[in-house]
Design an enzyme around this catalytic site. Structure first.
Site, PDB file in Angstrom:
ATOM      1  N   TYR A  16      -2.743  -8.325  16.218  1.00  0.00           N
ATOM      2  CA  TYR A  16      -2.581  -7.301  15.265  1.00  0.00           C
ATOM      3  C   TYR A  16      -3.882  -6.271  15.424  1.00  0.00           C
ATOM      4  O   TYR A  16      -3.512  -5.264  15.264  1.00  0.00           O
ATOM      5  CB  TYR A  16      -2.523  -8.107  13.782  1.00  0.00           C
ATOM      6  N   ASN A  62      -1.826 -15.514   2.797  1.00  0.00           N
ATOM      7  CA  ASN A  62      -2.658 -15.799   3.706  1.00  0.00           C
ATOM      8  C   ASN A  62      -3.899 -15.303   3.344  1.00  0.00           C
ATOM      9  O   ASN A  62      -4.970 -15.476   3.482  1.00  0.00           O
ATOM     10  CB  ASN A  62      -2.519 -15.034   5.160  1.00  0.00           C
ATOM     11  N   ARG A  71     -16.633  -9.718   1.699  1.00  0.00           N
ATOM     12  CA  ARG A  71     -15.665  -8.543   2.157  1.00  0.00           C
ATOM     13  C   ARG A  71     -15.977  -7.270   1.251  1.00  0.00           C
ATOM     14  O   ARG A  71     -16.282  -7.630   0.113  1.00  0.00           O
ATOM     15  CB  ARG A  71     -14.315  -9.199   2.172  1.00  0.00           C
ATOM     16  N   LYS A 124      -3.966  -2.069  16.297  1.00  0.00           N
ATOM     17  CA  LYS A 124      -4.699  -0.961  15.337  1.00  0.00           C
ATOM     18  C   LYS A 124      -5.552  -0.256  16.717  1.00  0.00           C
ATOM     19  O   LYS A 124      -5.543   1.064  16.497  1.00  0.00           O
ATOM     20  CB  LYS A 124      -5.541  -1.474  14.412  1.00  0.00           C
ATOM     21  N   LYS A 126       1.705  -7.059  10.101  1.00  0.00           N
ATOM     22  CA  LYS A 126       0.249  -7.371   9.522  1.00  0.00           C
ATOM     23  C   LYS A 126      -0.496  -8.722   9.525  1.00  0.00           C
ATOM     24  O   LYS A 126      -1.426  -8.871   8.876  1.00  0.00           O
ATOM     25  CB  LYS A 126       0.272  -6.403   8.097  1.00  0.00           C
ATOM     26  N   LEU A 141      12.635  -3.084   5.164  1.00  0.00           N
ATOM     27  CA  LEU A 141      12.516  -3.912   4.174  1.00  0.00           C
ATOM     28  C   LEU A 141      12.277  -5.558   4.471  1.00  0.00           C
ATOM     29  O   LEU A 141      12.649  -6.243   4.089  1.00  0.00           O
ATOM     30  CB  LEU A 141      14.052  -4.046   3.463  1.00  0.00           C
ATOM     31  N   SER A 163      -7.623  -0.325  10.386  1.00  0.00           N
ATOM     32  CA  SER A 163      -8.167  -1.451   9.690  1.00  0.00           C
ATOM     33  C   SER A 163      -9.372  -1.726  10.164  1.00  0.00           C
ATOM     34  O   SER A 163     -10.099  -1.225  11.273  1.00  0.00           O
ATOM     35  CB  SER A 163      -7.356  -2.613  10.025  1.00  0.00           C
ATOM     36  N   ALA A 164     -10.321  -2.076   9.152  1.00  0.00           N
ATOM     37  CA  ALA A 164     -11.661  -2.567   9.688  1.00  0.00           C
ATOM     38  C   ALA A 164     -11.880  -3.509  10.648  1.00  0.00           C
ATOM     39  O   ALA A 164     -13.006  -3.719  11.594  1.00  0.00           O
ATOM     40  CB  ALA A 164     -12.774  -3.375   8.385  1.00  0.00           C
ATOM     41  N   THR A 165     -10.603  -4.104  10.894  1.00  0.00           N
ATOM     42  CA  THR A 165     -10.534  -5.200  12.211  1.00  0.00           C
ATOM     43  C   THR A 165     -10.821  -4.332  13.521  1.00  0.00           C
ATOM     44  O   THR A 165     -11.412  -5.167  14.482  1.00  0.00           O
ATOM     45  CB  THR A 165      -9.296  -5.794  12.259  1.00  0.00           C
ATOM     46  N   PHE A 208     -10.517  -1.521   4.419  1.00  0.00           N
ATOM     47  CA  PHE A 208     -11.235  -2.723   4.052  1.00  0.00           C
ATOM     48  C   PHE A 208     -10.294  -3.707   3.516  1.00  0.00           C
ATOM     49  O   PHE A 208      -9.349  -3.873   4.060  1.00  0.00           O
ATOM     50  CB  PHE A 208     -12.862  -2.555   3.541  1.00  0.00           C
ATOM     51  N   ILE A 252       0.836  -1.245   0.057  1.00  0.00           N
ATOM     52  CA  ILE A 252      -0.141   0.058   0.006  1.00  0.00           C
ATOM     53  C   ILE A 252       0.605   1.145  -0.098  1.00  0.00           C
ATOM     54  O   ILE A 252       0.648   2.369  -0.710  1.00  0.00           O
ATOM     55  CB  ILE A 252      -0.985  -0.041   1.173  1.00  0.00           C
TER      56      ILE A 252
END
Ligand code: UDP
Length: 338
Positions: free
Chosen positions: A150, A199, A232, A154, A85, A34, A125-127, A179, A13
């Site tokens: 994780y 994943n 999703r 956030k 992440k 990195l 995050s939407a989490t 999302f 991103i």
């Protein structure tokens, strides 16, 4: 506002955000350790934009090194992408997740304070909404206890930034709740390049598409959704990147603490996504139905009207566009970026 420090600026991103910043007249300064990115991404950013941003191989938890970057550059704003992440890994290694994700935020905030930097955008995050009791999700919905470390980092970082803004009302904080980012740069030069077996759904599908993985496992087909598979809100990474530029512009109005969902407002099931991928790319994705994955929710998508109204931003790309760009990247880079 001109110079923007982008932590994790060579990641999936972050690199798209860097391109978008350059295209909008900002000057990004990148730090990245990195851990989850390749230095060759910098060459690709240059190929796309004809500009080579300043890059420091620096870990944002390293206060001395990060301080040096602030001292050498007159930073106007920070976009903080850097962080661990992987949901599953965070359950195995909670200490590493809390240490890395919280420490980097604290180091960045300390450097910002010392250098009088008043603007920060954070990759949330939407989490943070936990298990939704209904969809779509609104920014005003309660932040729940996260289902994994994780997600909890956030939640905690949102809270830390809120407290910092309360203590210093001249600080502008943009919390962006992503999302499901997918796709890649339309040039095929940049995309999702995870270490090891992916994943997430889209990179897994892409590796099946080029024959690197044999068969997709769809985790559950008995959810109360349109076809039984999980739903999703998949957003093209270029749209997501543009949401950051729109938020930077918002921060120039000194709004204080602001929170936005970045999604499309539309849910897509796993099967719908697989079929869109097949159609967009003329490929076949073999799949089997497997048991549900622990911790997954049935349905999760955003209400994006707040971002549309206040940021004048909306996702523009379709799921098919994202599938095409993801495949394009995978095909051109079967072993990822070297
Ligand atoms: N999924 C799947 N097979 C995979 C990976 C993911 O069926 O190999 C499903 C997962 O159960 C969920 C959706 O795809 O319904 C998106 O999962 P992902 O891990 O990409 O994102 P999440 O929403 O869990 O953060």
């Amino acid at each position: 506002m001109k110079k923007v420090l982008v932590t994790g600026g060579l990641g999936f991103i972050g690199s798209e955000a860097v391109i978008c910043l350059i295209e909008n007249g900002y000057e990004p300064v990148i730090i990245d350790n990195l851990f989850n990115a390749k230095v060759a991404v910098l060459d690709r950013i240059e190929t796309i934009t004809h500009f080579r941003p300043k890059f420091y191989e620096v870990d944002a938890t390293d206060e001395e090194a990060t301080e040096k970057v602030f001292a050498e550059n007159e930073i106007d704003a920070v976009i903080h992408f850097a962080g661990y992440k992987a949901v599953g890994e965070s359950v195995e290694k909670p200490l590493e997740y809390y240490e890395n994700n919280l420490e980097s935020l604290i180091v960045i905030a300390k450097c910002m304070k010392r250098h009088n930097v008043k603007n920060i955008i954070f990759s949330s995050s939407a989490t943070v909404y936990g298990v939704p009791s209904r969809v779509p999700l609104y920014e005003s919905d309660p932040v729940a206890e996260a289902t994994n470390p994780y997600g909890e980092t956030k939640v905690m970082i949102e809270r830390i930034l809120k407290d910092l803004q309360k203590a210093d009302p001249t600080l502008n904080v943009g919390i962006l709740r992503y999302f499901n980012p997918i796709g890649g740069h339309p040039s095929g030069l940049l995309g999702e390049d995870p270490n090891g077996i992916p994943n997430n759904l889209l990179p897994y599908v892409s590796q099946v598409a080029i024959g690197k993985l044999k068969c997709l496992k769809i985790f559950g087909d008995d959810y109360p959704t349109v076809d039984g598979t999980g739903v999703r809100d998949y957003i093209h990474v270029v749209d997501l990147a543009e949401g950051h530029v729109a938020t930077l512009k918002k921060l120039e109005e000194n709004p204080g603490y602001v929170v936005y969902n970045l999604g499309t407002g539309k849910g897509t099931s796993v099967l719908e996504l697989v079929h869109a991928y097949e159609k967009a790319n003329g490929v076949k994705i073999p799949y089997v139905i497997a048991p549900r994955r622990a911790g997954d929710v049935a349905e999760n998508y955003a209400d994006c009207e707040k971002a549309a109204k206040e940021l004048h931003w909306r996702a523009k790309f379709t799921i098919e566009d994202a599938c095409r760009d993801a495949y394009n990247f995978q095909k051109n880079n079967p072993e990822g970026i070297k």
